[in-house]
Design an enzyme around this catalytic site. Sequence first.
Site, PDB file in Angstrom:
ATOM      1  N   GLU A  72       0.826  -1.210   0.000  1.00  0.00           N
ATOM      2  CA  GLU A  72       0.000   0.000   0.000  1.00  0.00           C
ATOM      3  C   GLU A  72       0.863   1.264   0.000  1.00  0.00           C
ATOM      4  OE1 GLU A  72      -3.044  -0.091  -0.581  1.00  0.00           O
ATOM      5  OE2 GLU A  72      -3.605  -2.163  -0.087  1.00  0.00           O
ATOM      6  N   CYS A 108      -7.873  -1.646   8.162  1.00  0.00           N
ATOM      7  CA  CYS A 108      -6.473  -1.681   7.715  1.00  0.00           C
ATOM      8  C   CYS A 108      -5.969  -0.267   7.442  1.00  0.00           C
ATOM      9  CB  CYS A 108      -6.332  -2.541   6.456  1.00  0.00           C
ATOM     10  SG  CYS A 108      -6.477  -4.302   6.817  1.00  0.00           S
ATOM     11  N   HIS A 113      -1.281  -5.747   2.061  1.00  0.00           N
ATOM     12  CA  HIS A 113      -2.550  -6.479   1.979  1.00  0.00           C
ATOM     13  C   HIS A 113      -2.287  -7.825   1.295  1.00  0.00           C
ATOM     14  CE1 HIS A 113      -5.786  -3.261   2.732  1.00  0.00           C
ATOM     15  NE2 HIS A 113      -6.103  -4.306   3.474  1.00  0.00           N
TER      16      HIS A 113
HETATM   17  N1  PCA Z   1      -8.461  -6.633   6.637  1.00  0.00           N
HETATM   18  C1  PCA Z   1      -9.379  -5.532   6.842  1.00  0.00           C
HETATM   19  C2  PCA Z   1      -9.302  -5.234   8.307  1.00  0.00           C
HETATM   20  C3  PCA Z   1      -8.591  -6.384   8.935  1.00  0.00           C
HETATM   21  C4  PCA Z   1      -8.041  -7.154   7.804  1.00  0.00           C
HETATM   22  O1  PCA Z   1      -7.291  -8.154   7.903  1.00  0.00           O
HETATM   23  C5  PCA Z   1      -9.125  -4.350   5.914  1.00  0.00           C
HETATM   24  O2  PCA Z   1      -8.644  -4.550   4.785  1.00  0.00           O
HETATM   25  O3  PCA Z   1      -9.422  -3.210   6.282  1.00  0.00           O
END
Ligand code: PCA
Length: 215
Positions: A81, A144, A168
């Site tokens: 990200e 996140c 991610h």
């Molecule tokens: N993914 C979510 C919140 C916790 C996770 O593992 C997200 O992408 O916001």
Amino acid sequence: MGKLKILLTGFLPFGGNTINPSQLIVESLEYSHPCVELHKVILPVSFLQSKKQVEELMEVLRPDAVISIGQSGGRGEINIERIAVNLNDAVKPDNDGDIPFERKIYEDGANAYFATVPVKKIVQNIKDAGIPAALSNSAGLYVCNNVMYTVLHNVAARHIPVVAGFIHVPYLPQQTALMDKKPSMNLQDMIAAVRIAIDTVVCELSSLKPNFPIV
Ligand code: PCA
């Protein structure tokens, strides 16, 4: 000189899932480097609790680097990200039942922060290892993004040179087996990708801190 403290965070399961690959990655990853101290924390999928916990960790642990990981079901590759935004806006409740509507994370915070890890270098290094990876320009508006923004805001507010970023990851095969045509990635590749991200960050820190010995 003391060891470099790297904080590695994952998340508990959320949204009806019984597992979260980010938790399994953090729990399984062993990282041994004579100059690095790795601190692992599993965060709750809660806007308010994760923010509070991250603030405490930044204050008490005072890490040199923070790498956070979260599940992004539906994505097909490891996503590094680039940007966190000052906004919580959810369509699904977090694990505390909180569904924020266009709520700022910090009233006085900047609209957005860029990750301070070398995002393009990490993507390239992961791809060079044969694992699909891509740069992502949105971490979403859910928990996140909330964690990535909270880390970067605390770094900016304290004027401390912390290298911080967010990764991610896709679903695991056992999560998609009963879904219709959703991409997945196996745990070993995810762990390898996160290890490469840590190696890249350690390399970056060593160039920022001339006394840091690379062994
Ligand atoms: N993914 C979510 C919140 C916790 C996770 O593992 C997200 O992408 O916001």
